[in-house]
Scaffold this motif. Structure first.
Motif, mmCIF file in Angstrom:
data_model
loop_
_atom_site.group_PDB
_atom_site.id
_atom_site.type_symbol
_atom_site.label_atom_id
_atom_site.label_comp_id
_atom_site.label_asym_id
_atom_site.label_seq_id
_atom_site.Cartn_x
_atom_site.Cartn_y
_atom_site.Cartn_z
ATOM 1 N N GLY A 1 0.693 -1.078 0.046
ATOM 2 C CA GLY A 1 0.005 0.006 -0.065
ATOM 3 C C GLY A 1 0.928 1.342 0.042
ATOM 4 O O GLY A 1 2.114 1.219 -0.159
ATOM 5 N N LYS B 1 0.030 2.126 4.492
ATOM 6 C CA LYS B 1 -0.758 1.007 5.621
ATOM 7 C C LYS B 1 -0.778 -0.301 4.772
ATOM 8 O O LYS B 1 -1.039 -0.156 3.505
ATOM 9 C CB LYS B 1 -1.664 1.827 6.096
ATOM 10 C CG LYS B 1 -1.667 2.918 7.026
ATOM 11 C CD LYS B 1 -3.066 3.160 7.573
ATOM 12 C CE LYS B 1 -2.943 4.561 8.361
ATOM 13 N NZ LYS B 1 -4.554 5.123 9.075
ATOM 14 N N THR C 1 -2.269 -3.137 3.009
ATOM 15 C CA THR C 1 -3.594 -2.992 2.475
ATOM 16 C C THR C 1 -3.978 -4.664 1.894
ATOM 17 O O THR C 1 -3.161 -5.077 1.078
ATOM 18 C CB THR C 1 -3.739 -1.989 1.164
ATOM 19 O OG1 THR C 1 -3.404 -0.708 1.678
ATOM 20 C CG2 THR C 1 -5.084 -1.933 0.341
ATOM 21 N N VAL D 1 -5.916 -6.495 -0.933
ATOM 22 C CA VAL D 1 -6.417 -6.413 -2.112
ATOM 23 C C VAL D 1 -7.026 -7.747 -2.852
ATOM 24 O O VAL D 1 -6.531 -8.694 -2.409
ATOM 25 C CB VAL D 1 -5.351 -6.000 -3.215
ATOM 26 C CG1 VAL D 1 -5.869 -5.860 -4.348
ATOM 27 C CG2 VAL D 1 -4.472 -4.778 -2.772
ATOM 28 N N GLU E 1 -10.583 -3.786 -1.976
ATOM 29 C CA GLU E 1 -9.413 -3.256 -1.028
ATOM 30 C C GLU E 1 -10.037 -2.809 0.282
ATOM 31 O O GLU E 1 -11.047 -2.371 0.353
ATOM 32 C CB GLU E 1 -8.996 -2.072 -2.060
ATOM 33 C CG GLU E 1 -7.844 -1.435 -1.252
ATOM 34 C CD GLU E 1 -7.352 -0.096 -1.944
ATOM 35 O OE1 GLU E 1 -6.444 -0.417 -3.070
ATOM 36 O OE2 GLU E 1 -7.575 0.873 -1.690
ATOM 37 N N ALA E 2 -9.136 -2.996 1.300
ATOM 38 C CA ALA E 2 -9.273 -2.651 2.639
ATOM 39 C C ALA E 2 -7.911 -2.212 3.032
ATOM 40 O O ALA E 2 -7.132 -2.965 3.184
ATOM 41 C CB ALA E 2 -9.788 -3.662 3.540
ATOM 42 N N VAL E 3 -7.872 -0.982 3.502
ATOM 43 C CA VAL E 3 -6.631 -0.375 4.295
ATOM 44 C C VAL E 3 -6.735 -0.502 5.774
ATOM 45 O O VAL E 3 -7.669 -0.298 6.251
ATOM 46 C CB VAL E 3 -6.448 1.108 3.752
ATOM 47 C CG1 VAL E 3 -5.178 1.744 4.297
ATOM 48 C CG2 VAL E 3 -6.561 1.641 2.419
ATOM 49 N N ASP F 1 -5.560 -0.569 9.641
ATOM 50 C CA ASP F 1 -4.533 0.501 10.505
ATOM 51 C C ASP F 1 -3.640 0.082 11.072
ATOM 52 O O ASP F 1 -2.577 0.661 11.272
ATOM 53 C CB ASP F 1 -5.626 1.074 11.261
ATOM 54 C CG ASP F 1 -6.835 2.122 10.860
ATOM 55 O OD1 ASP F 1 -6.533 2.701 9.669
ATOM 56 O OD2 ASP F 1 -8.072 1.885 11.531
#
Length: 230
Positions: free
Chosen positions: A176, A179, A181, A183, A195-197, A199
């Motif tokens: 990413g 951060k 990520t 995919v 997609e999800a970022v 933390d």
């Protein structure tokens, strides 16, 4: 503890009536150091190794093709082979590739750089999905251990069938911009459209492939939920 290598790896063909070995293991599996679960269709065994994608013709006991995967990251390990419409896909921890099932020609490929943290450099990420669980159920059925899997996951076969019907994804953890990520690459189109970022730098997550949902343990008090279909 220590991780132990249980090689050698490879494929052996046996006569189902006599149990006679029909292939030369060393010749058939030269330079093979890791093998995905086998995918059999149209009298052909498809499987991936750390550096190649292979199709073994069961009629001739010879390879239809052996396609070199090129240079990959050390942690980019093969996971599974999945048939989608008129292509056959190789899923890996960082890459997803679609091939022509007759020729082995690569139709498309997606590769994402892994996070640079020691945890991920040392161990390959394994996305727990309905597809992977379904493969385990299939192997259990073929070896007479259906009941043990069914008792643990009574809805597994129904979910696996639904996952196949709705289309499947390969999920990889990428570097990413700033951060880690997650995919999702569609095995039907080859597009990275989920997609999800995350933390936390060292995410601890599980994926419900059928529902298209990711659950990530952010800290001791917080569990994050991501809808990957958005």
């Amino acid at each position: 503890g220590k991780m132990k290598d249980f090689g050698p790896y490879g494929v052996t063909v046996l006569d189902k009536a006599s149990g006679k070995v029909l292939t030369d293991f060393k010749k058939l599996n030269k330079k093979v150091n890791l093998v995905t679960p086998l995918h059999i269709q149209d009298n052909t065994v498809y499987y991936g190794t750390r550096n190649s994608f292979r199709a073994l013709d069961l009629a001739t006991l010879d390879f239809k093709f052996t396609t070199d995967l090129g240079k990959l990251e050390k942690q980019d390990s093969p996971k599974s082979v999945v048939s989608q419409d008129d292509i056959i896909c190789l899923t890996m921890t960082q890459s997803t590739k679609g091939f022509n099932p007759a020729t082995g020609e690569e139709n498309w490929s997606q590769t994402f750089e892994a996070p640079g943290h020691g945890r991920f450099a040392k161990f390959a990420m394994v996305a727990v999905s309905a597809m992977a669980a379904g493969a385990a159920q299939g192997r259990a059925n073929s070896t007479g251990r259906r009941q043990s899997y069914s008792s643990l996951m009574p809805m597994l076969s129904q979910r696996f069938t639904a996952a196949q019907a709705s289309g499947s994804y390969n999920y990889v953890l990428s570097k990413g911009d700033k951060k880690p990520t997650l995919v999702g690459v569609s095995l039907k189109t080859g597009e990275a459209d989920r997609e999800a970022v995350l933390d936390n730098k060292s995410p601890d997550y599980i994926i419900d492939e059928l529902g298209g949902v990711l659950y990530n343990i952010k800290d001791k008090k917080t569990i994050q939920k991501f809808d990957l279909k958005k």
